[in-house]
Design an enzyme around this catalytic site. Sequence first.
Site, short mmCIF file in Angstrom:
data_model
loop_
_atom_site.label_atom_id
_atom_site.label_comp_id
_atom_site.label_asym_id
_atom_site.label_seq_id
_atom_site.Cartn_x
_atom_site.Cartn_y
_atom_site.Cartn_z
CB SER A 1 23.13 13.79 67.85
OG SER A 1 23.62 14.28 69.07
N1 SAH Z 1 24.16 11.81 73.08
C1 SAH Z 1 22.78 12.30 73.10
C2 SAH Z 1 22.66 13.70 72.53
C3 SAH Z 1 22.68 14.61 73.64
S1 SAH Z 1 22.45 16.33 73.40
C4 SAH Z 1 21.83 11.35 72.39
O1 SAH Z 1 22.29 10.36 71.81
O2 SAH Z 1 20.63 11.56 72.47
C5 SAH Z 1 23.59 16.86 74.65
C6 SAH Z 1 23.25 16.49 76.07
O3 SAH Z 1 24.31 16.96 76.88
C7 SAH Z 1 21.98 17.11 76.63
O4 SAH Z 1 21.13 16.11 77.09
C8 SAH Z 1 22.48 18.01 77.75
O5 SAH Z 1 21.60 18.06 78.86
C9 SAH Z 1 23.79 17.33 78.12
N2 SAH Z 1 24.75 18.18 78.82
C10 SAH Z 1 25.03 19.49 78.62
N3 SAH Z 1 26.00 19.89 79.46
C11 SAH Z 1 26.35 18.82 80.20
C12 SAH Z 1 27.30 18.61 81.25
N4 SAH Z 1 28.08 19.58 81.72
N5 SAH Z 1 27.40 17.36 81.78
C13 SAH Z 1 26.61 16.35 81.33
N6 SAH Z 1 25.69 16.50 80.35
C14 SAH Z 1 25.57 17.71 79.80
#
Ligand code: SAH
Length: 220
Positions: free
Chosen positions: A71
């Site tokens: 993010s």
């Molecule tokens: N917090 C992260 C940003 C992640 S982007 C950071 O600091 O880098 C969102 C993430 O959510 C992605 O990696 C995606 O694979 C995950 N995601 C999407 N749907 C999900 C679900 N149902 N359960 C767990 N993770 C999920």
Amino acid sequence: MESTAVERMALLDEIENELAETARWTGRTSLSPRVRAALAETPREAFVDAGSAAAAYENRPLSIGYGQTISQPFIVAIMTELLDVGPEDRVLEIGTGSGYQAAVLARLAEHVFSIEVIPELAESAAAKLARLGITNVTVDCRDGSEGWPEHAPFDRIIVTAAGAGIPPALMEQLAEGGRMVAPVGSTPTTQTLNVITKDEGGKIEVTEGLPVAFVPLVKR
Ligand code: SAH
């Protein structure tokens, strides 16, 4: 100062400016000292892909592969701020991604339970956290919309992928007196960052806020 430290401080200034500009949606005009320190002490360059290391302190999201992103720093900052994490809190994060948000939270909370649906990302995030000596984050590969019942309830829940609504399991696993921050909206142009609170009687209140654009919360 080392150049990374200079870049990190410049980014914090940029984040503070953006906080001031978006305060009408969030109610937060500046970073609290604990959140500022956590951001200042967490090396974002350790969580981006090798090819984007030079851009680690730019205020924008970066690709981490598998169609996912780390993010934007401002978004990590405002979500962390809105979560109001205390040193004794047990936090659940949905969407580990790179592990950066979890690393920031690890400095503020007692323990962070972080769920990622893509196995390769879960594995690499856990390895990055371990390499930095962060021991109070537990990463698991599972569907975050089911929460993590074995460790519930959670004082704080942060969701870093957007769904059309808040998954009911997360509402249930939020402790009384707890707080959740989650992007909600079915299309990237209609998402807002919501703050959900559950009072001691179990009553839920939802406040809609900042317009945001997150990757979708997928079903496993
Ligand atoms: N917090 C992260 C940003 C992640 S982007 C950071 O600091 O880098 C969102 C993430 O959510 C992605 O990696 C995606 O694979 C995950 N995601 C999407 N749907 C999900 C679900 N149902 N359960 C767990 N993770 C999920």
